[in-house]
Design a protein around this motif. Structure first.
Motif, PDB file in Angstrom:
ATOM      1  N   LEU A 172       0.824  -1.200   0.000  1.00 20.43           N
ATOM      2  CA  LEU A 172       0.000   0.000   0.000  1.00 20.43           C
ATOM      3  C   LEU A 172       0.857   1.249   0.000  1.00 20.43           C
ATOM      4  N   GLY A 173       1.918   1.280   0.813  1.00 22.59           N
ATOM      5  CA  GLY A 173       2.808   2.436   0.836  1.00 22.59           C
ATOM      6  C   GLY A 173       3.508   2.642  -0.488  1.00 22.59           C
ATOM      7  N   GLY A 174       3.941   1.563  -1.127  1.00 22.24           N
ATOM      8  CA  GLY A 174       4.573   1.684  -2.430  1.00 22.24           C
ATOM      9  C   GLY A 174       3.636   2.243  -3.480  1.00 22.24           C
ATOM     10  N   ALA A 175       2.387   1.791  -3.487  1.00 24.84           N
ATOM     11  CA  ALA A 175       1.410   2.307  -4.451  1.00 24.84           C
ATOM     12  C   ALA A 175       1.122   3.783  -4.204  1.00 24.84           C
ATOM     13  N   PHE A 176       1.037   4.173  -2.929  1.00 25.90           N
ATOM     14  CA  PHE A 176       0.718   5.567  -2.598  1.00 25.90           C
ATOM     15  C   PHE A 176       1.825   6.516  -3.055  1.00 25.90           C
ATOM     16  N   LEU A 177       3.071   6.220  -2.691  1.00 27.53           N
ATOM     17  CA  LEU A 177       4.166   7.108  -3.065  1.00 27.53           C
ATOM     18  C   LEU A 177       4.416   7.078  -4.569  1.00 27.53           C
ATOM     19  N   CYS A 178       4.172   5.945  -5.191  1.00 27.83           N
ATOM     20  CA  CYS A 178       4.294   5.855  -6.644  1.00 27.83           C
ATOM     21  C   CYS A 178       3.312   6.783  -7.334  1.00 27.83           C
ATOM     22  N   ALA A 179       2.074   6.819  -6.835  1.00 27.99           N
ATOM     23  CA  ALA A 179       1.062   7.689  -7.437  1.00 27.99           C
ATOM     24  C   ALA A 179       1.452   9.155  -7.322  1.00 27.99           C
ATOM     25  N   ILE A 180       1.936   9.561  -6.156  1.00 31.33           N
ATOM     26  CA  ILE A 180       2.303  10.965  -5.954  1.00 31.33           C
ATOM     27  C   ILE A 180       3.514  11.334  -6.802  1.00 31.33           C
ATOM     28  N   ALA A 181       4.559  10.522  -6.773  1.00 31.20           N
ATOM     29  CA  ALA A 181       5.781  10.846  -7.511  1.00 31.20           C
ATOM     30  C   ALA A 181       5.537  10.866  -9.014  1.00 31.20           C
ATOM     31  N   ALA A 182       4.792   9.883  -9.508  1.00 29.63           N
ATOM     32  CA  ALA A 182       4.523   9.841 -10.939  1.00 29.63           C
ATOM     33  C   ALA A 182       3.617  10.993 -11.376  1.00 29.63           C
ATOM     34  N   SER A 183       2.696  11.389 -10.524  1.00 31.01           N
ATOM     35  CA  SER A 183       1.789  12.490 -10.868  1.00 31.01           C
ATOM     36  C   SER A 183       2.522  13.825 -10.865  1.00 31.01           C
ATOM     37  N   LEU A 184       3.372  14.053  -9.880  1.00 35.76           N
ATOM     38  CA  LEU A 184       4.078  15.339  -9.794  1.00 35.76           C
ATOM     39  C   LEU A 184       5.076  15.516 -10.931  1.00 35.76           C
ATOM     40  N   THR A 185       5.711  14.437 -11.348  1.00 37.13           N
ATOM     41  CA  THR A 185       6.731  14.532 -12.395  1.00 37.13           C
ATOM     42  C   THR A 185       6.197  14.224 -13.785  1.00 37.13           C
ATOM     43  N   GLY A 186       5.015  13.604 -13.852  1.00 38.40           N
ATOM     44  CA  GLY A 186       4.486  13.198 -15.142  1.00 38.40           C
ATOM     45  C   GLY A 186       5.263  12.053 -15.765  1.00 38.40           C
ATOM     46  N   ASN A 187       6.033  11.327 -14.951  1.00 40.00           N
ATOM     47  CA  ASN A 187       6.875  10.246 -15.451  1.00 40.00           C
ATOM     48  C   ASN A 187       6.594   8.995 -14.626  1.00 40.00           C
ATOM     49  N   ALA A 188       6.113   7.946 -15.295  1.00 41.94           N
ATOM     50  CA  ALA A 188       5.770   6.722 -14.577  1.00 41.94           C
ATOM     51  C   ALA A 188       6.994   6.039 -13.986  1.00 41.94           C
ATOM     52  N   TYR A 189       8.150   6.202 -14.611  1.00 46.01           N
ATOM     53  CA  TYR A 189       9.347   5.533 -14.110  1.00 46.01           C
ATOM     54  C   TYR A 189       9.861   6.166 -12.821  1.00 46.01           C
ATOM     55  N   VAL A 190       9.584   7.451 -12.625  1.00 50.03           N
ATOM     56  CA  VAL A 190       9.921   8.081 -11.349  1.00 50.03           C
ATOM     57  C   VAL A 190       9.082   7.450 -10.238  1.00 50.03           C
ATOM     58  N   GLY A 191       7.829   7.141 -10.544  1.00 44.83           N
ATOM     59  CA  GLY A 191       6.994   6.440  -9.575  1.00 44.83           C
ATOM     60  C   GLY A 191       7.554   5.075  -9.210  1.00 44.83           C
ATOM     61  N   LEU A 192       8.151   4.376 -10.205  1.00 46.49           N
ATOM     62  CA  LEU A 192       8.760   3.076  -9.924  1.00 46.49           C
ATOM     63  C   LEU A 192       9.951   3.209  -8.979  1.00 46.49           C
ATOM     64  N   ILE A 193      10.654   4.323  -9.066  1.00 41.57           N
ATOM     65  CA  ILE A 193      11.793   4.550  -8.165  1.00 41.57           C
ATOM     66  C   ILE A 193      11.308   4.885  -6.756  1.00 41.57           C
ATOM     67  N   ALA A 194      10.215   5.635  -6.668  1.00 41.20           N
ATOM     68  CA  ALA A 194       9.704   6.061  -5.364  1.00 41.20           C
ATOM     69  C   ALA A 194       9.034   4.913  -4.615  1.00 41.20           C
ATOM     70  N   ALA A 195       8.413   3.987  -5.325  1.00 40.82           N
ATOM     71  CA  ALA A 195       7.654   2.911  -4.674  1.00 40.82           C
ATOM     72  C   ALA A 195       8.508   2.070  -3.729  1.00 40.82           C
ATOM     73  N   PRO A 196       9.674   1.573  -4.139  1.00 46.93           N
ATOM     74  CA  PRO A 196      10.463   0.785  -3.171  1.00 46.93           C
ATOM     75  C   PRO A 196      10.981   1.596  -1.999  1.00 46.93           C
ATOM     76  N   ILE A 197      11.119   2.918  -2.164  1.00 47.40           N
ATOM     77  CA  ILE A 197      11.534   3.752  -1.035  1.00 47.40           C
ATOM     78  C   ILE A 197      10.472   3.721   0.056  1.00 47.40           C
ATOM     79  N   ALA A 198       9.207   3.847  -0.358  1.00 49.37           N
ATOM     80  CA  ALA A 198       8.118   3.778   0.623  1.00 49.37           C
ATOM     81  C   ALA A 198       8.069   2.414   1.291  1.00 49.37           C
ATOM     82  N   GLY A 199       8.219   1.351   0.494  1.00 48.91           N
ATOM     83  CA  GLY A 199       8.206   0.018   1.083  1.00 48.91           C
ATOM     84  C   GLY A 199       9.353  -0.195   2.048  1.00 48.91           C
ATOM     85  N   ALA A 200      10.545   0.352   1.719  1.00 47.61           N
ATOM     86  CA  ALA A 200      11.696   0.214   2.617  1.00 47.61           C
ATOM     87  C   ALA A 200      11.467   0.956   3.930  1.00 47.61           C
TER      88      ALA A 200
END
Length: 432
Positions: A172-200
């Motif tokens: 759930l944390g990975g999905a949440f941070l992925c949504a915010i990061a990808a939305s703010l940057t307009g780049n889905a791959y940035v969301g992929l980078i942010a998701a494991p950070i939230a999970g960690a």
């Protein structure tokens, strides 16, 4: 070379040249009896209640694919009778193998495949639609991805001796941070980078309480799940819902089609026309399997999960190793949480929908190994995809009953077919 036998003590080999029964142990009839019971049940449930004129329709290629196979109009009752006979033959072989104390795992695989074929034929015989196998397999991969990464996280943590009940919160944390990061940057791959950070980060919270403060790992895992659930729900209601265009509009991940491989009939599109998350899953299972069971790092990790005191005596930092495993496992689960938004879907409350707990069951069913966890997670993903596909084409089975399939599969596999499973010896036990 034969081991010496003390006088008056019978050796392991009997007068007939075979191992004595008390050395081999008692015969286990659980698996063949379970197979026999399922064969009888399927005969009465499927064959006797299927009309002789019923037809089940299956398509094995996509309409726009380079390969085109005709739709198979299967005579349902005839196919069911053949499957029952084959299941009875496999059951007889299983009884023979059990009596000889030489179990064969392929019997179970073949028997399970027959049960699946019978169920599909029986369901489609009562439907006027056509079951497209490539579409079903594609949906299976979609629904299995978060389960696979969640199960991998559980394997990493429990192999190190920490029970990871917080997989749900990490997804759930990975999905949440992925949504915010990808939305703010307009780049889905940035969301992929942010998701494991939230999970960690979620994994770090679990590690701090479970390892440093020695809180009961089951309790702290449930508390972490509730914490992440409440936090994401609050932020969704107060931040994401107030400005969804800025904070909750992640772009979809593009699909990468692999030439030639994607044109393989039946499985090509499902396996080789996917997003980078699915391809990362392929790589992860091989890397984790090798690292856990063929590397020094894996040996150290497994040693602190099996016998931490012995590992400590040879200089392995037990708690530090566990910390790293839990944080890494959280990052893996967080990466899997990004798959909920891979199609460009917005984050919603409780988007993980309890899949973290199903991933935990997949880990147990897979016997705490990456390849086993992958197989179990794909099984669960298949039942979920099958439920949704059959509901769309008109299934005689209620939606609620179909939703029970993953859990029924776990019960039958663990209690009846797979047998007793043993977790790492020090799993759930703090050290020192």
């Amino acid at each position: 070379m034969t081991a010496p036998v003390m006088a008056g003590t019978p050796g392991p080999v009997g007068p007939d040249g075979m191992l004595r029964a008390d050395v081999l142990g008692a015969v286990s009839w659980r698996t063949p009896i379970t197979m026999a019971a399922l064969t009888v049940v399927t005969f009465f449930a499927f064959v006797l209640f299927t009309p002789s004129t019923a037809i089940a329709q299956f398509a094995f290629t996509e309409p726009d694919g380079s390969w085109q196979w005709p739709t198979w109009h299967a005579p349902a009752q005839l196919v069911l009778v053949i499957c029952v006979l084959l299941a009875a033959a496999l059951t007889a072989l299983a009884f023979q193998a059990a009596a000889a104390r030489k179990p064969r795992r392929w019997y179970l695989v073949a028997f399970g495949a027959l049960m699946l074929v019978m169920f599909l034929v029986w369901v489609m015989s009562a439907s006027t639609g056509t079951l497209r196998i490539p579409f079903l397999l594609g949906m299976t991969m979609t629904w299995a991805v978060p389960l696979v990464f969640g199960a991998f996280a559980g394997v990493l943590c429990e192999r190190a001796g920490v029970i990871n009940i917080a997989i749900e919160g990490q997804l759930l944390g990975g999905a949440f941070l992925c949504a915010i990061a990808a939305s703010l940057t307009g780049n889905a791959y940035v969301g992929l980078i942010a998701a494991p950070i939230a999970g960690a980060l979620v994994g770090l919270i679990l590690a701090a309480f479970a390892i440093t403060y020695k809180v009961d790992q089951i309790i702290v895992g449930v508390v972490v799940n509730v914490l992440v659930l409440g936090l994401t729900n609050y932020l969704f209601s107060t931040v994401l819902s107030e400005n969804p265009q800025a904070y909750n509009s992640p772009p979809p991940l593009p699909t990468w089609r692999i030439p030639v491989l994607a044109d393989i009939p039946v499985i090509g599109s499902a396996l080789f026309n996917q997003t980078v998350i699915v391809y990362a899953m392929y790589v992860a299972v091989f890397v984790l399997q090798y690292m856990l069971f063929r590397s020094r790092w894996g040996l150290r990790l497994r040693s602190v999960g099996e016998h931490p005191r012995a590992a400590d005596t040879v200089g392995i930092k037990v708690n530090r190793t566990r910390y790293r495993a839990v944080v890494l496992g959280g990052a893996v689960a967080g990466f899997g949480g990004a798959s909920f938004l891979a199609a460009g879907l917005a984050f919603t409350k409780e988007v993980s929908a309890g899949r973290g707990y199903i991933a935990l069951a997949a880990m147990i069913l897979g016997r705490w190994s990456p390849k086993g966890a992958l197989a179990a997670a794909v099984l669960f993903g298949f039942t979920d995809a099958l439920n949704r596909v059959l509901r769309n084409i008109g299934s005689p089975v209620d939606y609620e009953l179909m939703s029970m399939l993953p859990y029924l599969a776990t019960i039958f596999a663990v209690a009846g077919l797979v047998g007793r499973v043993r977790p790492p010896a020090a799993s759930g036990k703090p050290y020192p």
